[in-house]
Scaffold this motif. Structure first.
Motif, PDB file in Angstrom:
ATOM      1  N   LEU A 102      -6.349   3.360 -13.506  1.00 15.27           N
ATOM      2  CA  LEU A 102      -5.895   3.052 -12.140  1.00 15.27           C
ATOM      3  C   LEU A 102      -6.291   4.118 -11.245  1.00 15.27           C
ATOM      4  O   LEU A 102      -6.866   4.159 -10.205  1.00 15.27           O
ATOM      5  CB  LEU A 102      -4.499   2.549 -11.919  1.00 15.27           C
ATOM      6  CG  LEU A 102      -4.211   1.178 -12.583  1.00 15.27           C
ATOM      7  CD1 LEU A 102      -2.508   1.208 -12.650  1.00 15.27           C
ATOM      8  CD2 LEU A 102      -4.843  -0.070 -11.565  1.00 15.27           C
ATOM      9  N   TYR A 103      -5.900   5.397 -11.763  1.00 15.78           N
ATOM     10  CA  TYR A 103      -6.249   6.543 -11.071  1.00 15.78           C
ATOM     11  C   TYR A 103      -7.756   6.860 -10.987  1.00 15.78           C
ATOM     12  O   TYR A 103      -8.171   7.173  -9.836  1.00 15.78           O
ATOM     13  CB  TYR A 103      -5.705   7.586 -11.855  1.00 15.78           C
ATOM     14  CG  TYR A 103      -3.953   7.848 -11.753  1.00 15.78           C
ATOM     15  CD1 TYR A 103      -3.410   6.661 -11.206  1.00 15.78           C
ATOM     16  CD2 TYR A 103      -3.413   8.900 -12.278  1.00 15.78           C
ATOM     17  CE1 TYR A 103      -1.799   6.897 -11.099  1.00 15.78           C
ATOM     18  CE2 TYR A 103      -1.958   9.018 -12.200  1.00 15.78           C
ATOM     19  CZ  TYR A 103      -1.238   8.061 -11.676  1.00 15.78           C
ATOM     20  OH  TYR A 103      -0.123   8.031 -11.481  1.00 15.78           O
ATOM     21  N   PRO A 146       4.069  12.706  -5.193  1.00 12.61           N
ATOM     22  CA  PRO A 146       5.287  12.000  -4.851  1.00 12.61           C
ATOM     23  C   PRO A 146       5.585  10.589  -5.967  1.00 12.61           C
ATOM     24  O   PRO A 146       4.295  10.084  -6.356  1.00 12.61           O
ATOM     25  CB  PRO A 146       5.069  11.030  -3.617  1.00 12.61           C
ATOM     26  CG  PRO A 146       4.451  12.372  -2.760  1.00 12.61           C
ATOM     27  CD  PRO A 146       3.363  12.873  -3.760  1.00 12.61           C
ATOM     28  N   ALA A 147       6.796  10.414  -6.217  1.00 13.08           N
ATOM     29  CA  ALA A 147       6.835   9.251  -7.433  1.00 13.08           C
ATOM     30  C   ALA A 147       7.116   7.993  -6.662  1.00 13.08           C
ATOM     31  O   ALA A 147       7.276   7.996  -5.393  1.00 13.08           O
ATOM     32  CB  ALA A 147       8.220   9.542  -8.198  1.00 13.08           C
ATOM     33  N   GLY A 148       6.915   7.032  -7.488  1.00 13.86           N
ATOM     34  CA  GLY A 148       6.888   5.581  -6.787  1.00 13.86           C
ATOM     35  C   GLY A 148       7.942   4.837  -7.365  1.00 13.86           C
ATOM     36  O   GLY A 148       9.001   5.276  -8.085  1.00 13.86           O
ATOM     37  N   LYS A 173      -1.423   5.898  -2.177  1.00 13.31           N
ATOM     38  CA  LYS A 173      -1.821   4.396  -1.869  1.00 13.31           C
ATOM     39  C   LYS A 173      -1.382   3.320  -3.034  1.00 13.31           C
ATOM     40  O   LYS A 173      -0.473   2.422  -3.031  1.00 13.31           O
ATOM     41  CB  LYS A 173      -3.091   4.077  -1.423  1.00 13.31           C
ATOM     42  CG  LYS A 173      -3.489   4.735  -0.081  1.00 13.31           C
ATOM     43  CD  LYS A 173      -4.905   4.358   0.125  1.00 13.31           C
ATOM     44  CE  LYS A 173      -5.396   5.100   1.621  1.00 13.31           C
ATOM     45  NZ  LYS A 173      -6.866   4.690   1.942  1.00 13.31           N
ATOM     46  N   LEU A 174      -1.768   3.937  -4.205  1.00 10.36           N
ATOM     47  CA  LEU A 174      -1.462   3.167  -5.611  1.00 10.36           C
ATOM     48  C   LEU A 174       0.085   3.204  -6.030  1.00 10.36           C
ATOM     49  O   LEU A 174       0.769   2.316  -6.383  1.00 10.36           O
ATOM     50  CB  LEU A 174      -2.563   3.803  -6.616  1.00 10.36           C
ATOM     51  CG  LEU A 174      -1.973   3.130  -7.950  1.00 10.36           C
ATOM     52  CD1 LEU A 174      -2.168   1.752  -8.314  1.00 10.36           C
ATOM     53  CD2 LEU A 174      -2.929   3.865  -9.277  1.00 10.36           C
ATOM     54  N   TYR A 200      -6.191  -5.578 -10.813  1.00 13.57           N
ATOM     55  CA  TYR A 200      -5.171  -5.098 -10.219  1.00 13.57           C
ATOM     56  C   TYR A 200      -5.423  -4.613  -8.833  1.00 13.57           C
ATOM     57  O   TYR A 200      -4.805  -4.866  -7.727  1.00 13.57           O
ATOM     58  CB  TYR A 200      -4.089  -4.412 -11.022  1.00 13.57           C
ATOM     59  CG  TYR A 200      -3.087  -3.821 -10.316  1.00 13.57           C
ATOM     60  CD1 TYR A 200      -2.015  -4.778  -9.996  1.00 13.57           C
ATOM     61  CD2 TYR A 200      -2.854  -2.576  -9.679  1.00 13.57           C
ATOM     62  CE1 TYR A 200      -0.657  -4.105  -9.444  1.00 13.57           C
ATOM     63  CE2 TYR A 200      -1.856  -2.158  -8.962  1.00 13.57           C
ATOM     64  CZ  TYR A 200      -0.721  -3.126  -8.745  1.00 13.57           C
ATOM     65  OH  TYR A 200       0.434  -2.687  -8.093  1.00 13.57           O
ATOM     66  N   LEU A 201      -6.283  -3.285  -8.892  1.00 13.90           N
ATOM     67  CA  LEU A 201      -6.835  -2.743  -7.645  1.00 13.90           C
ATOM     68  C   LEU A 201      -7.396  -3.646  -6.587  1.00 13.90           C
ATOM     69  O   LEU A 201      -7.063  -3.582  -5.344  1.00 13.90           O
ATOM     70  CB  LEU A 201      -7.570  -1.528  -7.718  1.00 13.90           C
ATOM     71  CG  LEU A 201      -6.850  -0.493  -8.816  1.00 13.90           C
ATOM     72  CD1 LEU A 201      -7.954   0.543  -9.279  1.00 13.90           C
ATOM     73  CD2 LEU A 201      -5.774   0.058  -7.961  1.00 13.90           C
TER      74      LEU A 201
END
Length: 325
Positions: free
Chosen positions: A64-65, A150-152, A285-286, A316-317
């Motif tokens: 994903l990254y 930042p954490a999600g 954004k992810l 997914y993206l």
């Protein structure tokens, strides 16, 4: 496989660490062998190496990254380094530029590295408060040349499950409900559960749960879940992103008093090589979209449906509008 198939190791006195620190074996940087991304820079922004820890969830997160960063104009490749003791120094050296991480686990890993192996037990820096945990992580990471982004919302932390039938019969939705029920439960877990503060002692102290014993079948292993399904045990230690619970007829009980530390997913980067605002913006954004339920679904597609992490990540993206179809 999910976190529960990792080799238990690198324990720093916190049960979350046994679930999150160690991955499947291996001791060198290797290019991903299962469809990993590798692409040149699109517009001269340079190339970034994304680290994966070799278990399903980390492989998917790394993909994903890699794909969102590729879309942002960077050349990307995924390399697998199968334990944190190896990939964290590689991140410091700039051999790896970005890794998907877990806030509490990395915070205590760095706490031990900086302040000594007993620090996570004697002076822990992680807690169930994600903001405080990330702040502690940032303080430890910065002098090492690392930057925690930042954490999600997505979190992969210790969790406890019972059968759906047991939950319905006893009206259980939370661990507090189990404590109030007065029911005695045998826990399928690692044998260290009997002494770890986030397992049996914590369940008793925080929730008043009556633990009758520990069945040492491992953390979230098929054998542990089968034992609960069969009724030999009543409670199994697993993780919040375990994609196989439904197939065993199990359901998680909510950690409503927040016994577990905040192992929210977040990117950690080499500040010099990958500290650009454009990198943070693409990954953020992810991070803002990814949920725990998403992780469960992504893990399931790889483990149960045998899809490649790169393909699962791309689909997914695209579904979230982060990649052009």
């Amino acid at each position: 496989m999910t976190k529960t198939t990792r080799v238990l190791g690198a324990s720093l006195g916190v049960l979350a660490l046994t679930v999150s620190l160690a991955a499947c074996g291996g001791d060198s940087l290797e290019k991903s062998k299962d469809g990993g991304s590798s692409a040149p820079a699109a517009d001269g922004k340079g190339s970034l190496v994304i680290g994966a820890a070799g278990f399903t969830e980390s492989n998917v997160l790394a993909e994903l990254y890699a794909q969102v960063l590729k879309d942002a104009g960077y050349g990307t490749s995924v390399k697998t380094v199968n334990n944190r003791e190896l990939y964290e120094p590689s991140l410091e050296k700039g051999e790896i530029d970005v890794v998907p991480e877990y806030a509490a686990t990395l915070a205590e890993f760095l706490n031990a590295k900086v302040n000594g192996p007993k620090a996570p037990e004697e002076k822990p820096v992680a807690s169930s408060d994600v903001s405080a945990t990330v702040a502690a992580l940032e303080k430890l990471a910065s002098p090492l040349g690392l930057k925690a982004l930042p954490a999600g919302e997505a979190v992969d932390q210790n969790a406890f499950a019972v059968t759906k039938e047991f939950a319905q019969k006893n009206n259980l939705k939370t661990l507090s409900d189990l404590g109030k029920s007065g029911l005695k439960v045998k826990i399928a877990a690692g044998d260290e559960c009997s002494v770890r503060p986030f397992c049996a002692p914590g369940l008793t102290k925080t929730y008043g749960i009556q633990v009758s014993g520990i069945d040492p079948k491992g953390v979230g292993t098929p054998q542990a879940k089968q034992a609960v399904k069969d009724g030999a045990d009543q409670l199994v230690l697993t993780t919040t992103t375990d994609a196989t619970l439904d197939s065993f007829g199990l359901v998680l009980l909510e950690d409503d008093k927040k016994l577990q530390n905040a192992d929210n997913v977040l990117p950690v980067v080499n500040a010099k090589d990958a500290g650009a605002p454009e990198v943070a913006a693409a990954l953020d954004k992810l991070t803002k979209l990814l949920t725990t339920a998403d992780l469960v679904d992504l893990n399931r597609k790889v483990d149960a449906e045998r899809a490649k992490p790169a393909d699962v990540a791309k689909a997914y993206l695209e579904s979230k509008g982060l990649l052009k179809k």
